[in-house]
Design a protein around this motif. Structure first.
Motif, PDB file in Angstrom:
ATOM      1  N   GLY A 147       0.855  -1.185   0.000  1.00  0.00           N
ATOM      2  CA  GLY A 147       0.000   0.000   0.000  1.00  0.00           C
ATOM      3  C   GLY A 147       0.895   1.239   0.000  1.00  0.00           C
ATOM      4  N   ALA A 148       0.324   2.378   0.366  1.00  0.00           N
ATOM      5  CA  ALA A 148       1.087   3.630   0.341  1.00  0.00           C
ATOM      6  C   ALA A 148       2.345   3.535   1.206  1.00  0.00           C
ATOM      7  N   ALA A 149       2.234   2.934   2.405  1.00  0.00           N
ATOM      8  CA  ALA A 149       3.385   2.850   3.304  1.00  0.00           C
ATOM      9  C   ALA A 149       4.452   1.925   2.729  1.00  0.00           C
ATOM     10  N   GLY A 150       4.020   0.771   2.225  1.00  0.00           N
ATOM     11  CA  GLY A 150       4.972  -0.204   1.674  1.00  0.00           C
ATOM     12  C   GLY A 150       5.683   0.347   0.449  1.00  0.00           C
ATOM     13  N   LEU A 158       6.188  -7.925  -0.065  1.00  0.00           N
ATOM     14  CA  LEU A 158       5.273  -9.074  -0.114  1.00  0.00           C
ATOM     15  C   LEU A 158       3.846  -8.562   0.027  1.00  0.00           C
ATOM     16  N   GLU A 159       3.039  -8.784  -0.984  1.00  0.00           N
ATOM     17  CA  GLU A 159       1.691  -8.217  -1.022  1.00  0.00           C
ATOM     18  C   GLU A 159       0.650  -9.324  -1.199  1.00  0.00           C
ATOM     19  N   ALA A 160      -0.365  -9.313  -0.326  1.00  0.00           N
ATOM     20  CA  ALA A 160      -1.392 -10.360  -0.369  1.00  0.00           C
ATOM     21  C   ALA A 160      -2.287 -10.272  -1.604  1.00  0.00           C
ATOM     22  N   ARG A 161      -2.583  -9.060  -2.050  1.00  0.00           N
ATOM     23  CA  ARG A 161      -3.532  -8.885  -3.176  1.00  0.00           C
ATOM     24  C   ARG A 161      -2.855  -9.163  -4.515  1.00  0.00           C
ATOM     25  N   ASP A 162      -3.689  -9.123  -5.569  1.00  0.00           N
ATOM     26  CA  ASP A 162      -3.139  -9.258  -6.929  1.00  0.00           C
ATOM     27  C   ASP A 162      -2.867  -7.894  -7.551  1.00  0.00           C
ATOM     28  N   GLY A 201      -3.186  -1.069  -2.111  1.00  0.00           N
ATOM     29  CA  GLY A 201      -3.986  -1.275  -0.899  1.00  0.00           C
ATOM     30  C   GLY A 201      -5.254  -0.437  -0.915  1.00  0.00           C
ATOM     31  N   ARG A 202      -5.371   0.459   0.054  1.00  0.00           N
ATOM     32  CA  ARG A 202      -6.593   1.264   0.185  1.00  0.00           C
ATOM     33  C   ARG A 202      -6.585   2.495  -0.737  1.00  0.00           C
ATOM     34  N   VAL A 203      -5.654   2.532  -1.654  1.00  0.00           N
ATOM     35  CA  VAL A 203      -5.694   3.535  -2.733  1.00  0.00           C
ATOM     36  C   VAL A 203      -5.841   2.742  -4.027  1.00  0.00           C
ATOM     37  N   GLY A 244     -10.755   4.199  -2.950  1.00  0.00           N
ATOM     38  CA  GLY A 244     -10.282   4.586  -1.616  1.00  0.00           C
ATOM     39  C   GLY A 244      -9.866   6.041  -1.650  1.00  0.00           C
ATOM     40  N   ALA A 245      -8.600   6.306  -1.278  1.00  0.00           N
ATOM     41  CA  ALA A 245      -8.132   7.701  -1.194  1.00  0.00           C
ATOM     42  C   ALA A 245      -8.301   8.424  -2.522  1.00  0.00           C
ATOM     43  N   GLU A 246      -8.784   9.648  -2.428  1.00  0.00           N
ATOM     44  CA  GLU A 246      -8.938  10.502  -3.598  1.00  0.00           C
ATOM     45  C   GLU A 246      -8.190  11.825  -3.408  1.00  0.00           C
ATOM     46  N   TRP A 247      -8.249  12.365  -2.186  1.00  0.00           N
ATOM     47  CA  TRP A 247      -7.738  13.716  -1.939  1.00  0.00           C
ATOM     48  C   TRP A 247      -6.304  13.701  -1.423  1.00  0.00           C
ATOM     49  N   LEU A 248      -5.492  14.577  -1.976  1.00  0.00           N
ATOM     50  CA  LEU A 248      -4.178  14.853  -1.387  1.00  0.00           C
ATOM     51  C   LEU A 248      -4.457  15.847  -0.256  1.00  0.00           C
ATOM     52  N   ALA A 260       0.591 -13.444   0.521  1.00  0.00           N
ATOM     53  CA  ALA A 260       0.211 -13.064   1.888  1.00  0.00           C
ATOM     54  C   ALA A 260       1.217 -13.638   2.882  1.00  0.00           C
ATOM     55  N   VAL A 261       1.547 -12.855   3.877  1.00  0.00           N
ATOM     56  CA  VAL A 261       2.428 -13.322   4.953  1.00  0.00           C
ATOM     57  C   VAL A 261       1.534 -13.695   6.139  1.00  0.00           C
ATOM     58  N   SER A 262       1.743 -14.899   6.683  1.00  0.00           N
ATOM     59  CA  SER A 262       0.898 -15.317   7.802  1.00  0.00           C
ATOM     60  C   SER A 262       1.655 -15.294   9.136  1.00  0.00           C
ATOM     61  N   GLY A 267       2.587   2.492   8.221  1.00  0.00           N
ATOM     62  CA  GLY A 267       1.166   2.449   7.839  1.00  0.00           C
ATOM     63  C   GLY A 267       0.464   3.651   8.417  1.00  0.00           C
ATOM     64  N   GLU A 268      -0.682   3.983   7.834  1.00  0.00           N
ATOM     65  CA  GLU A 268      -1.363   5.214   8.254  1.00  0.00           C
ATOM     66  C   GLU A 268      -1.592   5.315   9.752  1.00  0.00           C
ATOM     67  N   ALA A 269      -1.873   4.184  10.404  1.00  0.00           N
ATOM     68  CA  ALA A 269      -2.181   4.222  11.843  1.00  0.00           C
ATOM     69  C   ALA A 269      -0.964   4.594  12.679  1.00  0.00           C
ATOM     70  N   THR A 293      -4.550   8.797   6.370  1.00  0.00           N
ATOM     71  CA  THR A 293      -4.373   9.307   5.003  1.00  0.00           C
ATOM     72  C   THR A 293      -3.301   8.523   4.252  1.00  0.00           C
ATOM     73  N   ALA A 294      -3.335   8.694   2.915  1.00  0.00           N
ATOM     74  CA  ALA A 294      -2.348   8.015   2.077  1.00  0.00           C
ATOM     75  C   ALA A 294      -0.964   8.649   2.241  1.00  0.00           C
ATOM     76  N   HIS A 295      -0.928   9.973   2.331  1.00  0.00           N
ATOM     77  CA  HIS A 295       0.406  10.581   2.459  1.00  0.00           C
ATOM     78  C   HIS A 295       0.996  10.314   3.842  1.00  0.00           C
TER      79      HIS A 295
HETATM   80  C1  LIG Z   1     -13.250   5.060   1.134  1.00  0.00           C
HETATM   81  C2  LIG Z   1     -11.917   5.633   1.501  1.00  0.00           C
HETATM   82  C3  LIG Z   1     -11.641   6.964   1.234  1.00  0.00           C
HETATM   83  C4  LIG Z   1     -10.396   7.493   1.550  1.00  0.00           C
HETATM   84  N1  LIG Z   1     -10.119   8.793   1.221  1.00  0.00           N
HETATM   85  C5  LIG Z   1      -8.871   9.278   1.428  1.00  0.00           C
HETATM   86  C6  LIG Z   1      -8.488  10.524   0.874  1.00  0.00           C
HETATM   87  O1  LIG Z   1      -9.270  11.181   0.166  1.00  0.00           O
HETATM   88  N2  LIG Z   1      -7.208  10.955   1.111  1.00  0.00           N
HETATM   89  C7  LIG Z   1      -6.305  10.221   1.826  1.00  0.00           C
HETATM   90  O2  LIG Z   1      -5.155  10.647   1.981  1.00  0.00           O
HETATM   91  N3  LIG Z   1      -6.647   9.012   2.354  1.00  0.00           N
HETATM   92  C8  LIG Z   1      -7.894   8.522   2.156  1.00  0.00           C
HETATM   93  N4  LIG Z   1      -8.220   7.275   2.595  1.00  0.00           N
HETATM   94  C9  LIG Z   1      -7.277   6.561   3.479  1.00  0.00           C
HETATM   95  C10 LIG Z   1      -6.073   5.960   2.738  1.00  0.00           C
HETATM   96  O3  LIG Z   1      -6.552   5.233   1.624  1.00  0.00           O
HETATM   97  C11 LIG Z   1      -5.314   5.040   3.681  1.00  0.00           C
HETATM   98  O4  LIG Z   1      -5.049   5.697   4.907  1.00  0.00           O
HETATM   99  C12 LIG Z   1      -3.962   4.600   3.111  1.00  0.00           C
HETATM  100  O5  LIG Z   1      -4.085   4.237   1.775  1.00  0.00           O
HETATM  101  C13 LIG Z   1      -3.416   3.442   3.940  1.00  0.00           C
HETATM  102  O6  LIG Z   1      -2.176   3.022   3.422  1.00  0.00           O
HETATM  103  P1  LIG Z   1      -1.344   1.885   4.191  1.00  0.00           P
HETATM  104  O7  LIG Z   1      -0.153   1.604   3.388  1.00  0.00           O
HETATM  105  O8  LIG Z   1      -1.180   2.274   5.618  1.00  0.00           O
HETATM  106  O9  LIG Z   1      -2.325   0.631   4.233  1.00  0.00           O
HETATM  107  P2  LIG Z   1      -2.939  -0.262   3.013  1.00  0.00           P
HETATM  108  O10 LIG Z   1      -3.259   0.617   1.865  1.00  0.00           O
HETATM  109  O11 LIG Z   1      -4.036  -1.058   3.596  1.00  0.00           O
HETATM  110  O12 LIG Z   1      -1.729  -1.173   2.614  1.00  0.00           O
HETATM  111  C14 LIG Z   1      -1.400  -2.347   3.307  1.00  0.00           C
HETATM  112  C15 LIG Z   1      -1.177  -3.444   2.295  1.00  0.00           C
HETATM  113  O13 LIG Z   1      -0.881  -4.651   3.021  1.00  0.00           O
HETATM  114  C16 LIG Z   1      -1.536  -5.732   2.358  1.00  0.00           C
HETATM  115  N5  LIG Z   1      -1.660  -6.816   3.329  1.00  0.00           N
HETATM  116  C17 LIG Z   1      -2.553  -6.930   4.340  1.00  0.00           C
HETATM  117  N6  LIG Z   1      -2.307  -8.050   5.038  1.00  0.00           N
HETATM  118  C18 LIG Z   1      -1.247  -8.650   4.446  1.00  0.00           C
HETATM  119  C19 LIG Z   1      -0.525  -9.835   4.727  1.00  0.00           C
HETATM  120  N7  LIG Z   1      -0.845 -10.646   5.757  1.00  0.00           N
HETATM  121  N8  LIG Z   1       0.508 -10.162   3.909  1.00  0.00           N
HETATM  122  C20 LIG Z   1       0.851  -9.359   2.848  1.00  0.00           C
HETATM  123  N9  LIG Z   1       0.188  -8.234   2.554  1.00  0.00           N
HETATM  124  C21 LIG Z   1      -0.842  -7.873   3.361  1.00  0.00           C
HETATM  125  C22 LIG Z   1      -2.834  -5.152   1.877  1.00  0.00           C
HETATM  126  O14 LIG Z   1      -3.385  -5.894   0.813  1.00  0.00           O
HETATM  127  C23 LIG Z   1      -2.404  -3.736   1.445  1.00  0.00           C
HETATM  128  O15 LIG Z   1      -2.069  -3.703   0.081  1.00  0.00           O
HETATM  129  C24 LIG Z   1      -9.429   6.696   2.219  1.00  0.00           C
HETATM  130  C25 LIG Z   1      -9.697   5.353   2.468  1.00  0.00           C
HETATM  131  C26 LIG Z   1     -10.933   4.815   2.106  1.00  0.00           C
HETATM  132  C27 LIG Z   1     -11.172   3.354   2.347  1.00  0.00           C
END
Ligand SMILES: Cc1cc2nc3c(=O)[nH]c(=O)nc-3n(C[C@H](O)[C@H](O)[C@H](O)COP(=O)(O)OP(=O)(O)OC[C@H]3O[C@@H](n4cnc5c(N)ncnc54)[C@H](O)[C@@H]3O)c2cc1C
Length: 419
Positions: free
Chosen positions: A16-19, A37-41, A45-47, A60-64, A198-200, A384-386, A394-396
């Protein structure tokens, strides 16, 4: 990536954005081997950008957000993405939702009073829920709850005041005409990502860290974990020896629920200009926010959140559309039904690799972000965002924590962190 190395210097879990941020930062140091290592195809992630009707829609994320401080703004510009700077009209949407301009001003004043009360309460010793600051019986209480469900993914009674005020909103919000998801696809292009892997289990008992994946074991000197809190709290990714403090911190930072329904719109909504926002109801917390003709495209993006969104996910796209059509018909008359049809929808809570939309802190859990982000033995790093102290959800924010975790991993390997 068809085959992949079974031994690397740094493994990153999640693309995802963090990775992607972590991988790009590590990739700048030629001498370090990296595997994501990414679980999805797919990456992102959430973008995630889709094109259900020939134009981009961000699932998912749309806005910067905080775009003037967002490191992805200059990156997107440098890559030739078209950055759209028109400010969203989130504050002036009530006038298009059946309310007078005076009522809208009253709503804005109420929101400003809430913001002041939140800052004051956050300076007090203990933490509490945002709901405790709402005046009982207030005219806008339902709408305050609805906007919390859009911004935080959860209603006011679930959200920590202290955490909420730590978010740094510069008030500047931009968009990419091509879609935010396309930016991350571009950023991931040169990165060593193994999809459907996927990593378990993360076994960190020995000198090297062993990762059990869907495609065999990978060993790494350092691991950067970027999965959502739901995956750690839900024990989908396990650590050996266990890391109970991480599981507890992830539990204090649950993912709220926000979803989108994209509908096609032929013609205009009467009296509503392109890119305008409205709300379906100003008196119910179970209501949607509508973005009408984004980029002047023939569509409406409906946004909804919280407990109600979780319930609506179970009803599926037909249930979501039926609700949205009812709200739009109440505002614009029944004929509007002939102008609209469903295009696509999301169900982030039921997405097995997200299990929610973005994190909020439960009351009393604001400091869990720092606990989650802390490294373990200078070998396991968390992003990760949290984990973001100021740009969580957020994505950034996610991207920045990935870069920071990569730099910490490089420093622990005594590798240069200068880019
Ligand atoms: C509807 C919606 C609207 C949003 N709008 C905005 C916005 O406008 N602007 C903004 O900045 N943010 C927005 N966000 C939030 C933003 O999308 C997320 O905060 C951000 O993308 C999270 O990135 P991440 O890398 O932390 O997590 P993720 O994007 O979840 O990335 C984690 C990755 O890990 C993978 N993964 C999970 N488990 C495993 C495993 N066991 N093994 C291997 N891979 C695994 C997942 O498939 C995923 O690809 C929105 C989110 C949603 C859902």
């Amino acid at each position: 990536m068809a085959g992949f190395p079974s031994e690397v210097d740094v493994a990153v879990i999640g693309a995802g954005a963090a990775g992607i941020g972590a991988a790009r930062r590590l990739g700048k140091v030629g001498s370090v081997s990296v595997l994501v290592l990414e679980a999805r195809d797919r990456v992102g992630g959430r973008v995630h950008t889709i094109e259900p009707a020939g134009f981009p829609c961000d699932r998912g994320a749309e806005w910067l957000h905080s775009a003037d401080r967002n490191p992805l703004s200059p990156i997107a510009q440098g890559l030739g993405f078209s950055v759209h700077r028109r400010p969203p009209e989130w504050t002036t949407r009530l006038r298009r939702s059946g309310e007078t301009v005076e009522a809208e001003a009253d709503w804005i004043a109420t929101r400003e009073a809430q913001a002041r009360a939140r800052r004051k309460a956050a300076a007090e010793a203990g933490d509490r829920a945002l709901a405790s600051l709402v005046e009982p019986g207030g005219r806008w209480n339902e709408l305050l709850d609805a906007t919390s469900s859009w911004g935080n993914g959860a209603e006011l009674d679930r959200v920590s005041v202290k955490d909420y005020v730590r978010y740094e909103d510069s008030g500047v919000n931009w968009r990419l005409r091509e879609g935010y998801g396309r930016l991350f696809e571009t950023l991931a292009k040169e990165q060593p990502v193994a999809l459907e892997t996927a990593v378990s289990r993360v076994d960190h008992r020995g000198q090297v860290i062993c990762l059990e994946t869907a495609r065999g074991t990978v060993t790494a000197e350092r691991v950067i974990v970027t999965v959502p809190t739901s995956i750690i709290a839900g024990d989908v990714l396990r650590f050996d020896p266990p890391l109970p403090e991480k599981v507890v911190a992830a539990g204090g930072l649950p993912l709220g629920v926000d979803d989108k329904l994209f509908i096609s719109l032929s013609g205009q909504l009467p009296g509503v200009e392109r890119d305008a926002y409205l709300v379906g109801s100003t008196t119910s917390r179970e209501t949607m926010s509508y973005q009408v003709r984004p980029f002047d495209r023939p569509a409406i993006c409906c946004f909804f959140g919280g407990r109600w969104a979780a319930a609506l996910e179970r009803e599926g796209e037909a249930g979501m559309f039926s609700f949205a059509a009812g709200e739009l018909a109440r505002l614009f008359g029944n004929d509007i039904r002939r102008q609209i049809a469903p295009l696509a929808s999301t169900a982030w809570l039921h997405d097995p690799w997200a299990r929610g939309s973005y994190s909020y802190a439960l009351p009393g859990h604001a400091d869990d972000r720092a606990l989650l982000a802390g490294p373990v033995d200078d070998r396991l790093f968390f992003a990760g965002e949290a984990c973001s102290p100021n740009f969580f959800s957020t994505a950034h924010g996610a991207y920045m924590t990935g870069v920071a975790a990569a730099e910490a991993a490089l420093a622990s390997l005594a590798l240069p962190i200068e880019a």
